[in-house]
Design a protein around this motif. Sequence first.
Motif, PDB file in Angstrom:
ATOM      1  N   VAL A 136     -29.420  46.597 -26.672  1.00 29.54           N
ATOM      2  CA  VAL A 136     -28.937  45.853 -25.503  1.00 29.54           C
ATOM      3  C   VAL A 136     -29.194  44.359 -25.681  1.00 29.54           C
ATOM      4  O   VAL A 136     -28.333  43.528 -25.371  1.00 29.54           O
ATOM      5  CB  VAL A 136     -29.624  46.374 -24.221  1.00 29.54           C
ATOM      6  CG1 VAL A 136     -29.396  45.411 -23.065  1.00 29.54           C
ATOM      7  CG2 VAL A 136     -29.088  47.752 -23.853  1.00 29.54           C
ATOM      8  N   TYR A 137     -30.384  43.993 -26.178  1.00 30.37           N
ATOM      9  CA  TYR A 137     -30.700  42.581 -26.406  1.00 30.37           C
ATOM     10  C   TYR A 137     -29.672  41.944 -27.328  1.00 30.37           C
ATOM     11  O   TYR A 137     -29.155  40.856 -27.063  1.00 30.37           O
ATOM     12  CB  TYR A 137     -32.092  42.424 -27.027  1.00 30.37           C
ATOM     13  CG  TYR A 137     -33.244  42.753 -26.114  1.00 30.37           C
ATOM     14  CD1 TYR A 137     -33.034  43.146 -24.802  1.00 30.37           C
ATOM     15  CD2 TYR A 137     -34.554  42.674 -26.569  1.00 30.37           C
ATOM     16  CE1 TYR A 137     -34.091  43.447 -23.971  1.00 30.37           C
ATOM     17  CE2 TYR A 137     -35.620  42.973 -25.743  1.00 30.37           C
ATOM     18  CZ  TYR A 137     -35.384  43.364 -24.442  1.00 30.37           C
ATOM     19  OH  TYR A 137     -36.445  43.656 -23.620  1.00 30.37           O
ATOM     20  N   ILE A 139     -26.627  42.991 -27.991  1.00 34.17           N
ATOM     21  CA  ILE A 139     -25.304  42.965 -27.356  1.00 34.17           C
ATOM     22  C   ILE A 139     -25.185  41.741 -26.445  1.00 34.17           C
ATOM     23  O   ILE A 139     -24.185  41.014 -26.469  1.00 34.17           O
ATOM     24  CB  ILE A 139     -25.058  44.257 -26.550  1.00 34.17           C
ATOM     25  CG1 ILE A 139     -24.902  45.454 -27.494  1.00 34.17           C
ATOM     26  CG2 ILE A 139     -23.812  44.111 -25.675  1.00 34.17           C
ATOM     27  CD1 ILE A 139     -24.828  46.790 -26.774  1.00 34.17           C
ATOM     28  N   ILE A 140     -26.212  41.507 -25.635  1.00 36.57           N
ATOM     29  CA  ILE A 140     -26.174  40.372 -24.708  1.00 36.57           C
ATOM     30  C   ILE A 140     -26.135  39.050 -25.477  1.00 36.57           C
ATOM     31  O   ILE A 140     -25.378  38.135 -25.128  1.00 36.57           O
ATOM     32  CB  ILE A 140     -27.396  40.407 -23.765  1.00 36.57           C
ATOM     33  CG1 ILE A 140     -27.293  41.605 -22.816  1.00 36.57           C
ATOM     34  CG2 ILE A 140     -27.487  39.115 -22.954  1.00 36.57           C
ATOM     35  CD1 ILE A 140     -28.464  41.757 -21.878  1.00 36.57           C
ATOM     36  N   ASP A 307     -23.861  42.778 -15.795  1.00 37.57           N
ATOM     37  CA  ASP A 307     -24.662  41.782 -16.516  1.00 37.57           C
ATOM     38  C   ASP A 307     -24.367  40.441 -15.866  1.00 37.57           C
ATOM     39  O   ASP A 307     -23.301  39.865 -16.055  1.00 37.57           O
ATOM     40  CB  ASP A 307     -24.281  41.764 -17.991  1.00 37.57           C
ATOM     41  CG  ASP A 307     -25.016  40.680 -18.775  1.00 37.57           C
ATOM     42  OD1 ASP A 307     -25.898  40.018 -18.190  1.00 37.57           O
ATOM     43  OD2 ASP A 307     -24.706  40.494 -19.958  1.00 37.57           O
ATOM     44  N   ALA A 384     -25.724  47.435 -32.234  1.00 38.83           N
ATOM     45  CA  ALA A 384     -25.249  46.318 -31.405  1.00 38.83           C
ATOM     46  C   ALA A 384     -23.799  45.966 -31.687  1.00 38.83           C
ATOM     47  O   ALA A 384     -23.122  45.389 -30.830  1.00 38.83           O
ATOM     48  CB  ALA A 384     -26.133  45.095 -31.638  1.00 38.83           C
ATOM     49  N   SER A 389     -21.218  48.419 -24.105  1.00 39.37           N
ATOM     50  CA  SER A 389     -21.646  48.191 -22.724  1.00 39.37           C
ATOM     51  C   SER A 389     -23.161  48.265 -22.562  1.00 39.37           C
ATOM     52  O   SER A 389     -23.785  49.259 -22.963  1.00 39.37           O
ATOM     53  CB  SER A 389     -20.995  49.226 -21.803  1.00 39.37           C
ATOM     54  OG  SER A 389     -21.547  49.173 -20.514  1.00 39.37           O
ATOM     55  N   ILE A 390     -23.761  47.246 -21.939  1.00 38.69           N
ATOM     56  CA  ILE A 390     -25.199  47.284 -21.688  1.00 38.69           C
ATOM     57  C   ILE A 390     -25.519  48.232 -20.539  1.00 38.69           C
ATOM     58  O   ILE A 390     -26.599  48.835 -20.509  1.00 38.69           O
ATOM     59  CB  ILE A 390     -25.787  45.886 -21.395  1.00 38.69           C
ATOM     60  CG1 ILE A 390     -25.349  45.367 -20.017  1.00 38.69           C
ATOM     61  CG2 ILE A 390     -25.431  44.895 -22.478  1.00 38.69           C
ATOM     62  CD1 ILE A 390     -26.165  44.202 -19.523  1.00 38.69           C
ATOM     63  N   TRP A 391     -24.599  48.392 -19.578  1.00 39.74           N
ATOM     64  CA  TRP A 391     -24.879  49.274 -18.445  1.00 39.74           C
ATOM     65  C   TRP A 391     -24.998  50.719 -18.911  1.00 39.74           C
ATOM     66  O   TRP A 391     -25.885  51.460 -18.476  1.00 39.74           O
ATOM     67  CB  TRP A 391     -23.779  49.139 -17.395  1.00 39.74           C
ATOM     68  CG  TRP A 391     -24.109  49.826 -16.095  1.00 39.74           C
ATOM     69  CD1 TRP A 391     -23.681  51.049 -15.678  1.00 39.74           C
ATOM     70  CD2 TRP A 391     -24.947  49.327 -15.044  1.00 39.74           C
ATOM     71  NE1 TRP A 391     -24.191  51.340 -14.435  1.00 39.74           N
ATOM     72  CE2 TRP A 391     -24.971  50.295 -14.023  1.00 39.74           C
ATOM     73  CE3 TRP A 391     -25.674  48.144 -14.878  1.00 39.74           C
ATOM     74  CZ2 TRP A 391     -25.695  50.128 -12.848  1.00 39.74           C
ATOM     75  CZ3 TRP A 391     -26.390  47.964 -13.699  1.00 39.74           C
ATOM     76  CH2 TRP A 391     -26.395  48.955 -12.704  1.00 39.74           C
ATOM     77  N   ALA A 393     -25.972  51.719 -21.850  1.00 42.86           N
ATOM     78  CA  ALA A 393     -27.244  51.842 -22.558  1.00 42.86           C
ATOM     79  C   ALA A 393     -28.409  51.931 -21.582  1.00 42.86           C
ATOM     80  O   ALA A 393     -29.332  52.733 -21.755  1.00 42.86           O
ATOM     81  CB  ALA A 393     -27.435  50.659 -23.512  1.00 42.86           C
ATOM     82  N   PHE A 394     -28.388  51.099 -20.528  1.00 43.35           N
ATOM     83  CA  PHE A 394     -29.456  51.131 -19.526  1.00 43.35           C
ATOM     84  C   PHE A 394     -29.495  52.486 -18.813  1.00 43.35           C
ATOM     85  O   PHE A 394     -30.564  53.030 -18.560  1.00 43.35           O
ATOM     86  CB  PHE A 394     -29.247  50.030 -18.489  1.00 43.35           C
ATOM     87  CG  PHE A 394     -29.835  48.711 -18.890  1.00 43.35           C
ATOM     88  CD1 PHE A 394     -31.077  48.631 -19.481  1.00 43.35           C
ATOM     89  CD2 PHE A 394     -29.131  47.534 -18.678  1.00 43.35           C
ATOM     90  CE1 PHE A 394     -31.619  47.414 -19.849  1.00 43.35           C
ATOM     91  CE2 PHE A 394     -29.664  46.306 -19.042  1.00 43.35           C
ATOM     92  CZ  PHE A 394     -30.909  46.245 -19.628  1.00 43.35           C
TER      93      PHE A 394
END
Length: 461
Positions: A136-137, A139-140, A307, A384, A389-391, A393-394
Motif C-alpha cells: 500500500v505504501y 502504491i500511494i 485515499d 505494488a 487499489s489501496i482500499w 488491500a486495507f
Amino acid sequence: MTIESHAPKRERKSRKTKPVNEKAPLLPKSQEEHAGFDEFDGASFTGAVFNLSTTIVGAGIMALPATMKVLGLGLGVAMIIFMAFLTNASIELLLRFSRAGKCASYGGLMGDAFGKYGKIMLQVAVLVNNIGVLIVYMIIIGDVLSGTSSGGAHHFGVLEGWFGEHWWTARTFLLLVITLAIFSPLACFKRIDSLSFTSALSVALAVVFLVITMGITIVKLINGSIMMPRLLPDVTDLTSVWKLFTVVPVLVTAYICHYNVHSIDNELTDYTQIKPVVRTSLALCSTVYIMTSIFGFLLFGDGTLDDVLANFDKDLGIPYSSLLNDAVRVSYAAHLMLVFPIVFYPLRLNLDGLLFPSGRSLYQDNTRFASITVALIGVIFLGANFIPSIWDAFQFTGATAAVCLGFIFPASITLRDRHNIATKRDKILSTFMIVLAVFSNAIAIYSDAYALIKKSTSPRA
C-alpha cells in the motif's frame, strides 16, 4: 552492516534486566549477540516513542477521512478514541503475559501459549499484514509521484505535473529508483533504534501534512465555502447499516503496531518505560488521526475519496492551490518512505523465524540477512506494480491478519492463561475483543463482497 565478535559488555546499572526466552527465534538469543552493535547502551524514551509512533501512523491515516464519510464526524471521532483505548489494553496484555512467560518476542509469547503452531500463526499473520501494508505504501507513493488512472480519468502525479509524461516519470521506473536509493539502504539497519532519527522526521512530515490541511480548511471556513459536515451516519436501510462495519478493518489497521512492541521494548535502557512509551505514542497518533479526519472531511465532505491524497489533485479554490496540493502530497509520500523500514524490520525477523526456526541469529548471518531482505523488497515491489487499489488491500489485511495481531491473538493468550495471572476483568475484556473482532469483520467482509457483486451485476440490469 558487519557484525564482529565482542565480549559481552557489562549491563548498565540503570537497566532493569528482564529474562529472555532463548528458544524464541525472532530475536537475538544471548547477550553476546547484542554486544556487536557498536556497544549499544540502550534506546532512549524519545527514540522509542518516535519508532512506535511511526509504526502506527502509516498509510492508514489517508483512509480515515473516508471513514468519517461513512460514520459521520461525531461517531467517527468517538470510534478513533475507542480504538486507541482498546489497542492500549491489548498491548498491556501482551506485555504482562510476556513478562510472566519470560518471552522477548510476540512469536515467543504465542509459542509459550499455543506451542509451535501458535508461533507459526503469528509469523504468518505478520507476513500477510506487513507485506500488504508495505505494498500500500508503494502504491500511494507511485500514485502521488507518477499519477493514477481511475474510471477512465487520469489523475496526474506531482512529477507528471511538473515535467510532463516521460519514461523517467513512469510509475515502475520511479518506484524502482526509490526502492534502490531509499528503501534498500534503510532496510539494511540491524537495530530498530538506528531508525529513530528517520522515524522522528517521518512524524514531522505527517504533522506538516496535517498543518497544511488544517490551514486550507480554516481559510475555506472563513470564506464560507465549506458546509457543515454530518455528525452521525446516514442510515436509510439495512445495506447502509452493514456499510458502517466496512470501516472497522480500516480503523484496526490504523492502530496495528503490536509486532514492533517487543523489539522496541528489548532495546530500551529501562524496560519499565515501555508502558509510558505505548501510551505516549497512542496519544500522539490519536491526536494526529482525529485532526486529520476532522479537517480532511471538513475540506472535502461527501466528496472525500478512499485515499484522501487523491483529492489534492484539483483546484482547492484558494490562492497558491497548486503549490499547496504538491506540498501535501510530497510531504506524505516522503513520510511513507521513512515509515517503510520500521514496518519492514519485523517482517524480515518473522520470515526468518518461519523459514529458519532453529538457525543462529539473523544478525550474525550476513548472507541470510541480505537474501531475505532482497527477496522481500522484490515481492513488495512487484505487488505494488500489480495491485491497483489501496482500499482493497486495507480491507483484506485489516479484516484478516491485522485484527488477529491487534486483538484476537492477545485476547486468546489471555484466555489461555498458562501462568494463571489473568483477572476476571482481563477475561471479560478478552472475550469482548474476540467477539467484536470476529463479528464486525465478518460483516465487513460480507458487506464488501455484496457491494462488489452488486457493482459487477448492475450494468447488466
